[in-house]
Design an enzyme around this catalytic site. Structure first.
Site, PDB file in Angstrom:
ATOM      1  N   ASP A 186       5.159  -3.107  10.590  1.00 54.41           N
ATOM      2  CA  ASP A 186       4.241  -1.843  11.124  1.00 54.41           C
ATOM      3  C   ASP A 186       5.387  -0.530  11.208  1.00 54.41           C
ATOM      4  OD1 ASP A 186       2.114  -1.667  14.025  1.00 54.41           O
ATOM      5  OD2 ASP A 186       2.439  -0.676  12.184  1.00 54.41           O
ATOM      6  N   VAL A 196      -1.969  -5.951  19.021  1.00 51.05           N
ATOM      7  CA  VAL A 196      -1.054  -6.617  18.317  1.00 51.05           C
ATOM      8  C   VAL A 196       0.401  -6.441  18.354  1.00 51.05           C
ATOM      9  CG1 VAL A 196      -0.197  -6.730  15.809  1.00 51.05           C
ATOM     10  CG2 VAL A 196      -2.661  -6.333  16.135  1.00 51.05           C
ATOM     11  N   TYR A 202       0.954  -1.022   0.046  1.00 50.52           N
ATOM     12  CA  TYR A 202       0.143  -0.033   0.070  1.00 50.52           C
ATOM     13  C   TYR A 202       0.827   1.183   0.001  1.00 50.52           C
ATOM     14  CZ  TYR A 202      -2.843   3.385   2.597  1.00 50.52           C
ATOM     15  OH  TYR A 202      -3.343   4.793   2.985  1.00 50.52           O
TER      16      TYR A 202
HETATM   17  N1  LIG Z   1      -8.560   7.996   7.421  1.00 56.44           N
HETATM   18  C1  LIG Z   1      -7.093   8.040   7.583  1.00 56.44           C
HETATM   19  O1  LIG Z   1      -6.881   8.191   8.571  1.00 56.44           O
HETATM   20  C2  LIG Z   1      -6.352   7.785   6.378  1.00 56.44           C
HETATM   21  C3  LIG Z   1      -4.954   7.809   6.686  1.00 56.44           C
HETATM   22  C4  LIG Z   1      -3.992   7.784   5.516  1.00 56.44           C
HETATM   23  C5  LIG Z   1      -4.550   7.976   4.316  1.00 56.44           C
HETATM   24  N2  LIG Z   1      -5.769   7.942   4.022  1.00 56.44           N
HETATM   25  C6  LIG Z   1      -6.222   8.035   2.558  1.00 56.44           C
HETATM   26  O2  LIG Z   1      -7.310   8.845   2.637  1.00 56.44           O
HETATM   27  C7  LIG Z   1      -8.406   8.340   1.418  1.00 56.44           C
HETATM   28  C8  LIG Z   1      -9.823   8.148   2.139  1.00 56.44           C
HETATM   29  O3  LIG Z   1      -9.493   7.402   3.330  1.00 56.44           O
HETATM   30  P1  LIG Z   1     -10.860   6.926   3.875  1.00 56.44           P
HETATM   31  O4  LIG Z   1     -10.285   6.551   5.499  1.00 56.44           O
HETATM   32  O5  LIG Z   1     -12.237   7.861   3.937  1.00 56.44           O
HETATM   33  O6  LIG Z   1     -11.225   5.564   3.417  1.00 56.44           O
HETATM   34  P2  LIG Z   1     -12.610   4.675   2.995  1.00 56.44           P
HETATM   35  O7  LIG Z   1     -12.253   3.401   2.731  1.00 56.44           O
HETATM   36  O8  LIG Z   1     -13.676   5.070   4.156  1.00 56.44           O
HETATM   37  O9  LIG Z   1     -13.068   5.550   1.785  1.00 56.44           O
HETATM   38  C9  LIG Z   1     -12.434   5.227   0.333  1.00 56.44           C
HETATM   39  C10 LIG Z   1     -13.683   5.252  -0.494  1.00 56.44           C
HETATM   40  O10 LIG Z   1     -13.312   5.225  -1.789  1.00 56.44           O
HETATM   41  C11 LIG Z   1     -14.169   4.412  -2.637  1.00 56.44           C
HETATM   42  N3  LIG Z   1     -13.536   3.620  -3.525  1.00 56.44           N
HETATM   43  C12 LIG Z   1     -12.517   2.864  -3.528  1.00 56.44           C
HETATM   44  N4  LIG Z   1     -11.923   2.142  -4.671  1.00 56.44           N
HETATM   45  C13 LIG Z   1     -12.936   2.869  -5.484  1.00 56.44           C
HETATM   46  C14 LIG Z   1     -13.305   2.497  -6.978  1.00 56.44           C
HETATM   47  N5  LIG Z   1     -12.532   1.985  -7.721  1.00 56.44           N
HETATM   48  N6  LIG Z   1     -14.294   3.443  -7.583  1.00 56.44           N
HETATM   49  C15 LIG Z   1     -14.986   4.315  -6.798  1.00 56.44           C
HETATM   50  N7  LIG Z   1     -15.003   4.248  -5.423  1.00 56.44           N
HETATM   51  C16 LIG Z   1     -13.855   3.860  -4.902  1.00 56.44           C
HETATM   52  C17 LIG Z   1     -14.778   3.185  -1.340  1.00 56.44           C
HETATM   53  O11 LIG Z   1     -15.796   2.860  -1.842  1.00 56.44           O
HETATM   54  C18 LIG Z   1     -14.953   4.243  -0.210  1.00 56.44           C
HETATM   55  O12 LIG Z   1     -16.042   4.893  -0.067  1.00 56.44           O
HETATM   56  C19 LIG Z   1      -7.716   6.923   0.960  1.00 56.44           C
HETATM   57  O13 LIG Z   1      -7.087   7.496  -0.100  1.00 56.44           O
HETATM   58  C20 LIG Z   1      -6.823   6.666   2.161  1.00 56.44           C
HETATM   59  O14 LIG Z   1      -5.541   5.963   1.688  1.00 56.44           O
HETATM   60  C21 LIG Z   1      -6.811   7.986   5.008  1.00 56.44           C
HETATM   61  O1  LIG Z   2      -7.431  -4.700  16.869  1.00 52.58           O
HETATM   62  C1  LIG Z   2      -6.383  -3.986  16.636  1.00 52.58           C
HETATM   63  C2  LIG Z   2      -6.168  -3.228  15.167  1.00 52.58           C
HETATM   64  C3  LIG Z   2      -4.888  -2.598  14.980  1.00 52.58           C
HETATM   65  N1  LIG Z   2      -4.031  -2.754  15.891  1.00 52.58           N
HETATM   66  C4  LIG Z   2      -3.102  -1.971  15.795  1.00 52.58           C
HETATM   67  O2  LIG Z   2      -3.240  -0.554  15.711  1.00 52.58           O
HETATM   68  C5  LIG Z   2      -2.269   0.205  14.981  1.00 52.58           C
HETATM   69  C6  LIG Z   2      -2.955   1.136  13.964  1.00 52.58           C
HETATM   70  O3  LIG Z   2      -3.556   0.146  12.994  1.00 52.58           O
HETATM   71  P1  LIG Z   2      -4.694   0.630  12.112  1.00 52.58           P
HETATM   72  O4  LIG Z   2      -5.500  -0.700  11.307  1.00 52.58           O
HETATM   73  O5  LIG Z   2      -5.622   1.626  12.719  1.00 52.58           O
HETATM   74  O6  LIG Z   2      -3.804   1.468  10.694  1.00 52.58           O
HETATM   75  P2  LIG Z   2      -2.443   1.813  10.828  1.00 52.58           P
HETATM   76  O7  LIG Z   2      -2.551   3.106  11.503  1.00 52.58           O
HETATM   77  O8  LIG Z   2      -1.487   0.833  10.742  1.00 52.58           O
HETATM   78  O9  LIG Z   2      -2.214   2.605   9.113  1.00 52.58           O
HETATM   79  C7  LIG Z   2      -3.582   3.088   8.863  1.00 52.58           C
HETATM   80  O10 LIG Z   2      -3.213   4.399   9.038  1.00 52.58           O
HETATM   81  C8  LIG Z   2      -2.657   5.225   7.906  1.00 52.58           C
HETATM   82  C9  LIG Z   2      -3.536   5.103   6.460  1.00 52.58           C
HETATM   83  O11 LIG Z   2      -2.901   5.031   5.506  1.00 52.58           O
HETATM   84  C10 LIG Z   2      -4.504   3.804   6.602  1.00 52.58           C
HETATM   85  O12 LIG Z   2      -5.767   4.329   6.707  1.00 52.58           O
HETATM   86  C11 LIG Z   2      -3.902   2.813   7.230  1.00 52.58           C
HETATM   87  O13 LIG Z   2      -2.507   2.346   6.581  1.00 52.58           O
HETATM   88  C12 LIG Z   2      -1.356  -0.952  14.290  1.00 52.58           C
HETATM   89  O14 LIG Z   2      -0.159  -0.980  15.115  1.00 52.58           O
HETATM   90  C13 LIG Z   2      -2.109  -2.172  14.412  1.00 52.58           C
HETATM   91  O15 LIG Z   2      -1.199  -3.313  14.390  1.00 52.58           O
HETATM   92  C14 LIG Z   2      -4.094  -3.264  17.221  1.00 52.58           C
HETATM   93  O16 LIG Z   2      -3.222  -3.790  18.018  1.00 52.58           O
HETATM   94  N2  LIG Z   2      -5.246  -4.021  17.390  1.00 52.58           N
END
Ligand SMILES: NC(=O)c1ccc[n+]([C@@H]2O[C@H](COP(=O)([O-])OP(=O)(O)OC[C@H]3O[C@@H](n4cnc5c(N)ncnc54)[C@H](O)[C@@H]3O)[C@@H](O)[C@H]2O)c1
Ligand SMILES: O=c1ccn([C@@H]2O[C@H](COP(=O)(O)OP(=O)(O)O[C@H]3OC[C@@H](O)[C@H](O)[C@H]3O)[C@@H](O)[C@H]2O)c(=O)[nH]1
Length: 386
Positions: free
Chosen positions: A334, A250, A182
């Site tokens: 991680d 984890v 990713y």
């Molecule tokens: N939430 C966070 O903390 C976080 C952290 C780092 C990066 N991001 C990035 O921010 C963006 C949004 O994240 P989010 O947390 O809202 O995730 P999310 O999974 O809730 O939203 C992603 C949306 O994109 C849509 N999608 C995926 N593939 C698609 C496709 N081929 N066509 C149309 N729609 C599609 C999904 O249906 C979903 O609704 C992502 O690019 C993610 O990598 C989020």
């Molecule tokens: O039940 C759980 C779930 C997660 N974890 C830990 O919690 C930490 C956070 O895990 P998350 O699944 O929230 O995801 P991460 O923070 O590793 O990355 C995320 O944040 C950056 C964005 O790009 C993505 O949305 C995702 O990659 C990791 O160390 C994971 O191992 C637990 O210990 N227990």
């Protein structure tokens, strides 16, 4: 609505925004903000719309007509280019972004985060349209300090762990650690966008979110998502709390994260949208360096907050350690620590996060409890037909 002005005092003209992935966690909050506080129009593209349905109906909503939902999958839909051409700005949020998928569905992860984003960049470049692309803090991978001896005092030196957009390297594990599929896909799409900016003049902004959390993030397994699904940590821990199960740490929950309230982060995105001269050509960390915890500390805080909002007692053993192999399977790895440097976003947009981790957990777990507690009780009362 009084004429709104940008950071340089200029009136902001209404925009049409093509938002890809608008139906997701971040997209739904961004649509809410745009509809309730700005005159902008949104073409909301996604395969799902359950998280934005409250914005699309009924027709009597004050913003009706300013948001249109287009159900489409950008992998293969001829309507995509036309929608980008209709808009002034495209925001691409579409991605597979739950870590449980990165080492188990690496091909889908790489296609989703790199291949599928290529046409979006191409259509923006060819049609002279501005692009705001969502990358991730994960492109930094591991800190330099994580390679120092465990007892090295340099580990306390910020130069070895603060993550800075224009100087920090991207450090991933080896190829068989497929978790990095990713982050590496995100890194390459960042490099492609940056190259389009350098070679063809594409106006772009790249956003690196640092663990944005809040209501509507992911799903609760077995309620509004697959029961065997593994969402991100907020939803995993919420699910455990709702089901009165121990929270799974984890590899002992030693990894550190900085969490930011989704509503603070959306403020930063709105500033990027409405201040193109200050945002174009930049990569921005968007996070809250003051909200750093280990995963274990997050579990402890969520347990306390949940007891407060639900009135339920705390389990005898509120957490249990699990191996990453058992929880995620082969190929997991991680990030050890994620502290965003805030210099560039402060300078360009004058933005800072406001909400403490305790406060954001209080509002988020109140939402989780109100939204899911009943449904969980019912599902536990009569287990689904086996
Ligand atoms: N939430 C966070 O903390 C976080 C952290 C780092 C990066 N991001 C990035 O921010 C963006 C949004 O994240 P989010 O947390 O809202 O995730 P999310 O999974 O809730 O939203 C992603 C949306 O994109 C849509 N999608 C995926 N593939 C698609 C496709 N081929 N066509 C149309 N729609 C599609 C999904 O249906 C979903 O609704 C992502 O690019 C993610 O990598 C989020
Ligand atoms: O039940 C759980 C779930 C997660 N974890 C830990 O919690 C930490 C956070 O895990 P998350 O699944 O929230 O995801 P991460 O923070 O590793 O990355 C995320 O944040 C950056 C964005 O790009 C993505 O949305 C995702 O990659 C990791 O160390 C994971 O191992 C637990 O210990 N227990």
């Amino acid at each position: 609505m009084a004429t709104r002005t940008d950071l340089d005092g200029r009136p902001i003209k209404p925009l049409t925004i093509c938002m890809i992935g608008a139906g997701g966690f971040i997209g739904s909050h961004l649509c809410e903000k745009l509809m309730s506080e700005t005159p902008h129009k949104v073409l909301a593209l996604d395969v799902y719309n359950d998280k934005i349905k409250h914005l699309l109906e009924p027709d009597s909503l004050p913003w009706a007509g300013r948001i249109q939902f287009h159900r489409l999958n950008i992998k293969h839909d001829s309507r995509l280019e036309g929608l980008i051409k209709m808009a002034d700005l495209t925001i691409n949020l579409a991605a597979i972004c739950t870590p449980a998928d990165y080492n188990t569905r690496p091909l889908d992860t790489i296609y989703s985060n790199f291949i599928d984003a290529l046409p979006v960049v191409k259509y923006c470049s060819e049609n002279n349209k501005r692009l705001i692309h969502f990358s991730t803090c994960e492109v930094y991978g591991k800190t330099i300090g994580s390679f120092l001896p465990k007892d090295s005092p340099l580990r306390q030196d910020p130069a070895y762990y603060v993550l800075k957009e224009d100087t920090s390297p991207c450090i991933f594990g080896s190829i068989e650690k497929q978790r990095w599929s990713y982050a590496c896909a995100k890194q390459l799409i960042e490099r492609l966008i940056y190259a389009e900016g350098a070679e063809t003049g594409l106006e772009f902004t790249i956003v690196r979110p640092f663990n944005w959390i809040g209501p509507r993030m992911d799903f609760i397994p077995g309620i509004d998502g697959p029961s065997e699904g593994v969402p991100r940590v907020l939803a995993c821990f919420s699910n455990n709390l709702l089901r009165r199960e121990p929270l799974k740490l984890v590899d002992g929950g030693e990894s550190q994260r900085t969490f930011i309230y989704i509503k603070d982060a959306i403020e930063a995105v709105l500033l990027m949208i409405e201040n193109p001269d200050r945002a174009n050509g930049h990569i921005f960390n968007v996070g809250n360096p003051n909200n750093e915890v280990t995963v274990r500390q997050l579990a402890e805080m969520m347990t306390k907050v949940y007891a407060k909002v639900s009135g339920e007692t705390v389990l005898e053993s509120p957490t249990v350690d699990v191996s990453s192999k058992e929880f995620y399977g082969e190929g997991y790895d991680d990030s050890d620590k994620r502290i965003p440097d805030m210099t560039i976003i402060n300078k360009q947009l004058g933005w800072n996060p406001k909400t403490s981790l305790w406060d954001l957990l209080e509002s988020t777990l109140t939402y989780q409890h109100r939204t899911y507690a009943e449904a969980i009780k019912k599902s536990i009362a009569k287990p689904s037909a086996s």
